[in-house]
Design an enzyme around this catalytic site. Structure first.
Site, PDB file in Angstrom:
ATOM      1  CB  CYS A 168      59.433   2.853  13.607  1.00 31.85           C
ATOM      2  SG  CYS A 168      57.999   3.926  13.340  1.00 31.85           S
ATOM      3  CG  HIS A 295      58.832  -2.738  16.166  1.00 29.28           C
ATOM      4  ND1 HIS A 295      59.471  -1.581  16.528  1.00 29.28           N
ATOM      5  CD2 HIS A 295      57.894  -2.378  15.236  1.00 29.28           C
ATOM      6  CE1 HIS A 295      58.946  -0.569  15.841  1.00 29.28           C
ATOM      7  NE2 HIS A 295      57.996  -1.020  15.062  1.00 29.28           N
ATOM      8  CG  HIS A 329      55.721   2.938  17.960  1.00 24.34           C
ATOM      9  ND1 HIS A 329      57.105   3.046  18.011  1.00 24.34           N
ATOM     10  CD2 HIS A 329      55.425   2.473  16.715  1.00 24.34           C
ATOM     11  CE1 HIS A 329      57.606   2.678  16.844  1.00 24.34           C
ATOM     12  NE2 HIS A 329      56.621   2.327  16.050  1.00 24.34           N
TER      13      HIS A 329
END
Lengths: 399, 264
Positions: A168, A295, A329
């Site tokens: 990620c 994040h 996400h």
């Protein structure tokens, strides 16, 4: 964890993003201001009941040019859509005129590239048949290198094409790698960013870890219960020597947790090191940051860890939020998408408070925005963390 | 002269009949014949027992080369660039089968091991390194492109970099999509300064194609086409023999990565 040499500010001479909240900067900006989420309930065939996802509309209709038909897959279709948005491909053509095709590198991040094609190929086998169908093109779809190869050929570039895959953090990390290529003199411009698309592997993989949210993800909420997976493309054209006042990447830093494959360091030590490295590389103190785009995945562990890490460096002095309640996400694209969102926040003086969150987790000690705030912003820090203990922070601002 | 310049300060190697860099110098330099033998993957001494059980064979392959290259150095102080075209194919294949089988679940451990930076993650856990680490793909060009990026990092930031390239064959039915004949890994520690270095290395990318090398030795003939990472062999042979070399790796879509190796 900083580089010994200072970070050379990078001009962001063009940028664009496509995600569940829209195609391009205007749509993204409108959704942020109007607090309009792009998340929706997953379809039955996604195999993750109760989960919500951030799907990009219209991808199925995107056809790649005939000469690049072997690259056809959902991931490259999303890349194609984004290249055609906000004049990004045109800006690269102009850069090609300035620098020459051989002096522009392509450096893109993805976690799963076109693996949805492989999933379909496995499903498409006749019962008892082991071999994959003849029409399946592994190298130009599933292979990680398919993404930068496609973009390089689509844009008529002749510099090196590289693929970053650090889960990620992939999209954010391309900016740091672009800085290395530019500083080492190996090219004069870089098409950086990331593209990741929905596939069963990530949906069911995150479900296996019990990390998918029931309903839309609500990062930083006290009762947050996980991630909504999304898909996105984010592209940035990076060059040396930004003009005074121009949009620029002012700093970047990375670190590793060295702790666990899928759980962050509980005290956020790796996250602190990455943010500290980004600040040091830019020669900035923490108070120079006006907003932190977290994040903020919406998992219990990530958000708590990140709050501790941010509080340690910034106290309660810098407003923070996650925009994953809008986009989901987007995994290997998230760092690139959120760098673009950071640029929009800078331009608009916007702090987009966490969506769908009435009040932040009372245990958190950083300043979590839950409603939109207007504030003049000089610099925005964007965080990305990932499996394997990978961390990357970027600072965007004006040169 | 243009390009990214650095020094090679450590080497690791693991491949068929090449059981480590130090053990393979006679074969690589031509002083001893190459004897075909399977690549033997050692258990990773770096990892604690729980992580050792979780780490797959591909991670063991990568860590073997990385550990040898960084022997005698402060491993935790090295930035790292890991490069692999296939990553952990066995794990990926198991997940793809699970996604296809009716009523079958994806294993959580397999899912977190499926990320391309899994080997890098285990390296960080094993060495307690918190230094930046990047993992790259690159299909058949993974070796030259990965090395180019590692050299760029070393030159740009003035810091030592551990470069580790590794690839293992994919399981069926994926093996037909990207054939590889055997596991192969190599690693280099790159430094900005020459102290303790074996050789200087300058790397650059060019848009012009380069001619295929005129001749290959027996080792190259046997291994170079069997694994994308084995494309490092001409560089490793020159390094083992202590001779300068001009190297060129043609790339899939045209152009090349070129290197000039100059022994210290």
């Amino acid at each position: 964890m900083t580089a010994s040499a200072p970070f050379p500010p990078l001009a962001v001479t063009a940028f664009t993003a496509v995600s569940a909240i829209g195609r391009g900067l205007a749509a993204t900006r409108a959704a942020l201001h109007q607090r309009q989420s792009g998340l929706s309930a997953a379809a039955k065939e996604d195999g993750v009941p109760g989960a919500w996802i951030g799907r990009v509309a219209g991808l199925e209709a995107v056809a790649l040019p005939p000469e690049l038909a072997a690259f056809q897959c959902r991931n490259n279709a999303l890349a194609e859509m984004a290249l055609a948005t906000d004049g990004f491909a045109g800006a690269v053509v102009a850069a090609r005129e300035r620098h020459g095709a051989s002096r522009i590198a392509v450096l893109l991040g993805t976690s799963t590239a076109g693996i949805a094609e492989t999933e379909a190929a496995y499903r498409g086998r006749a019962p008892g048949e082991a071999a994959l169908p003849a029409g399946f093109h592994y190298a130009t779809t599933h292979d990680l290198h398919a993404l930068p190869r496609f973009v390089r050929r689509r844009l008529g570039l002749a510099g090196p094409a590289l693929c970053v895959s650090t889960a990620c953090t992939s999209g954010a990390r391309t900016v740091l790698e672009a800085a290395a290529l530019l500083r080492a003199g190996l090219c004069d411009a870089v098409v950086a960013g990331g593209v990741d698309t929905l596939c069963r592997m990530t949906l069911r993989g995150f479900a296996s870890l019990a990390l998918l949210s029931e309903g839309p993800s609500r990062p930083c909420a006290a009762d947050r219960n996980g991630i909504s997976i999304g898909e996105a493309a984010g592209f940035l054209l990076l060059e040396r020597d930004p003009a005074p006042g121009a949009l620029a990447v002012l700093g970047a830093g990375a670190s590793s947790d060295g702790h666990h494959m899928s759980s962050p360091h509980p005290e956020g030590l790796g996250a602190v090191l990455a943010m500290r490295a980004a600040l040091d590389s830019a020669g900035l103190p923490p108070e120079a940051i006006g907003y932190i785009n977290l994040h903020g995945t919406g998992t219990r562990a990530n958000d708590a860890m990140e709050d501790r890490a941010v509080s340690q460096l910034f106290g309660a002095g810098v407003p923070c939020s996650s925009t994953k309640g809008w986009t989901g996400h987007t995994l290997g694209a998230s760092g690139a998408l959120e760098a673009v969102i950071a640029a929009l926040c800078l331009e608009d003086g916007l702090i987009p408070g966490c969506l769908g969150v009435e009040a932040a987790d009372p245990d958190f000690t950083s300043d979590i925005a839950t409603g939109n705030r207007a504030a003049p912003l000089a610099r925005v820090l964007s965080n990305s963390f990932g499996f394997g203990g990978s961390n990357c922070s970027l600072i965007l601002g004006r040169a | 002269m243009s390009g990214a310049f650095c020094h090679i300060a450590g080497v690791g190697l693991l491949g068929p009949g090449l059981p480590g860099w130090a053990a393979s110098i006679p074969v690589l330099s031509g002083a001893a014949p190459w004897v075909p033998a399977e690549t033997v993957l050692p258990p990773p001494p770096l990892l604690p027992p729980t992580e050792r059980r979780r780490a797959g064979a591909v991670t063991r392959l990568a860590l073997a080369a990385a550990t040898e290259a960084s022997a005698g150095l402060d491993a935790a102080a090295l930035d790292t660039v890991f490069a692999s075209s296939n990553g952990d194919g066995a794990t990926l294949g198991a997940i793809l089968e699970a996604l296809t089988a009716e009523g079958s679940d994806v294993s959580p451990t397999q899912f977190h091991n499926s990320v391309h930076n899994a080997a890098a993650g285990y390296w960080g856990i094993g060495t307690h390194s918190m230094r930046p680490s990047v993992s790259l793909g690159g299909h058949d060009d993974v070796l030259p492109l990965g090395l180019l990026q590692a050299a760029a990092q070393c030159a740009a930031w003035g810091r030592p970099v551990l470069f580790c390239a590794y690839d293992a064959p994919l399981p069926p039915p994926l093996d037909a999509c990207h054939p590889a004949a055997f596991p192969f890994a190599m690693a280099l520690v790159l430094r900005p300064g020459r102290e303790g270095g074996l050789a200087g290395l300058r790397l650059w990318h060019q848009a012009e194609d380069c001619a295929a090398p005129a001749t290959r030795g027996a080792l190259g003939e046997a291994l170079e086409d069997g694994n994308p990472v084995a494309r490092a062999l001409p560089m490793l042979e020159a390094l083992a023999a202590g001779r300068p070399a001009d190297l060129c790796w043609p790339l899939l879509d045209g152009g090349a990565v070129c290197a000039a190796l100059s022994p210290c």
